[in-house]
Design a protein around this motif. Structure first.
Motif, mmCIF file in Angstrom:
data_model
loop_
_atom_site.group_PDB
_atom_site.id
_atom_site.type_symbol
_atom_site.label_atom_id
_atom_site.label_comp_id
_atom_site.label_asym_id
_atom_site.label_seq_id
_atom_site.Cartn_x
_atom_site.Cartn_y
_atom_site.Cartn_z
ATOM 1 N N HIS A 215 14.397 0.880 -6.717
ATOM 2 C CA HIS A 215 13.309 1.421 -7.513
ATOM 3 C C HIS A 215 13.721 1.442 -8.988
ATOM 4 N N ASP B 196 9.894 3.707 -10.882
ATOM 5 C CA ASP B 196 9.785 3.762 -9.422
ATOM 6 C C ASP B 196 9.232 2.480 -8.804
ATOM 7 N N GLU B 197 8.875 1.500 -9.625
ATOM 8 C CA GLU B 197 8.470 0.192 -9.100
ATOM 9 C C GLU B 197 9.680 -0.492 -8.470
ATOM 10 N N ALA C 117 0.831 -1.201 0.000
ATOM 11 C CA ALA C 117 0.000 0.000 0.000
ATOM 12 C C ALA C 117 0.868 1.255 0.000
ATOM 13 N N ARG C 118 1.980 1.239 0.751
ATOM 14 C CA ARG C 118 2.888 2.383 0.759
ATOM 15 C C ARG C 118 3.511 2.606 -0.612
ATOM 16 N N MET C 119 3.647 1.531 -1.393
ATOM 17 C CA MET C 119 4.206 1.642 -2.734
ATOM 18 C C MET C 119 3.152 2.000 -3.781
ATOM 19 N N GLY C 120 1.907 2.209 -3.325
ATOM 20 C CA GLY C 120 0.844 2.578 -4.244
ATOM 21 C C GLY C 120 0.201 1.407 -4.955
ATOM 22 N N LEU C 121 0.398 0.193 -4.449
ATOM 23 C CA LEU C 121 -0.163 -1.007 -5.055
ATOM 24 C C LEU C 121 -1.362 -1.492 -4.249
ATOM 25 N N ARG D 41 7.557 -5.683 -8.758
ATOM 26 C CA ARG D 41 6.750 -5.336 -7.583
ATOM 27 C C ARG D 41 7.268 -6.054 -6.343
#
Length: 230
Positions: free
Chosen positions: A129, A149-150, A66-70, A164
């Protein structure tokens, strides 16, 4: 061959506990039966108390995703995917003795375990990243580029050996017939990970020695020792 995490990864995930294991001479079939079924039974027993999504090991990875936007229920860490399959289908597929052992240990401990064929890694691996120009190979043979940035497992040739982070391994360094030298990566972020990761490494090291008669090198990585070299 080396393995490390970038300073940015370490700064953004201070609870990360990392274990690595290196072994040579693991080609062919093991000389004894491995406790894959017993490890599956350990995982199944734990699943009787609730679904894998409630395990603290899995919850920690969901928070990290979630912090990584996933979206955590769209992109799952490897151990969650294994446990989910074990819960819904009752078993895990038989693929290769090393992979089957790694998957069984991962399910039993609810911690992601990645096994890479060292002979198909250029130089070493850094978890970092992505820039967006790295090349990722799917298991069907298609090439992809990670999103900028992944978090990826990147080698010196610009190949991404995982996308990821702990979500999906690459076909570049997947274990196959003839794999002889492996690097095993174990990563966790839950409370108690500093206890569970060494226990997992002990289990895996013991079975590799028992099954293939090989000596293994292992280490815990942290701020004081951020890099493993084989």
């Amino acid at each position: 061959m080396y393995f490390q995490h970038s300073p940015r990864i370490r700064a953004e995930h201070p609870d990360l506990v990392v274990g690595v294991l290196y072994a040579e001479g693991v080609a062919g079939e093991p000389r004894v039966d491995l406790p894959v079924a017993d490890l599956h039974a350990v995982a199944r027993e734990r699943l009787t108390t609730g679904s894998e999504g409630g395990f603290p090991e899995i919850q920690a990875w969901r928070r990290a995703f979630a912090r990584m936007g996933l979206a955590p229920t769209r992109y799952r860490c490897a151990s969650e995917s294994l446990l989910r399959r074990l819960r819904t289908e009752g078993t895990l597929p038989v693929l290769h003795p090393l992979v089957d052992l790694g998957n069984a240990v991962s399910a039993a401990y609810a911690i992601p375990v990645g096994i890479l064929d060292v002979d198909h890694v250029a130089g070493g691996i850094e978890v970092r990243h992505a820039q967006g120009d790295e090349r990722y190979l799917t298991f069907t043979g298609a090439e992809e580029h990670p999103d900028p940035d992944e978090v990826v497992f990147a080698d010196e040739a610009g190949r991404a050996h995982a996308r990821r982070w702990t979500n999906r391994q690459s076909g570049w360094s997947a274990v196959r017939d003839g794999t002889s030298r492996i690097l095993v990566v174990v990563e966790a972020m839950h409370a108690g990970a500093d206890r569970d990761v060494p226990r997992l490494l002990d289990t895996l090291a013991g079975e590799l020695t028992r099954g293939w008669g090989v000596a293994v090198r292992r280490a815990l990585l942290g701020a004081a020792t951020p890099r493993f070299a084989a």
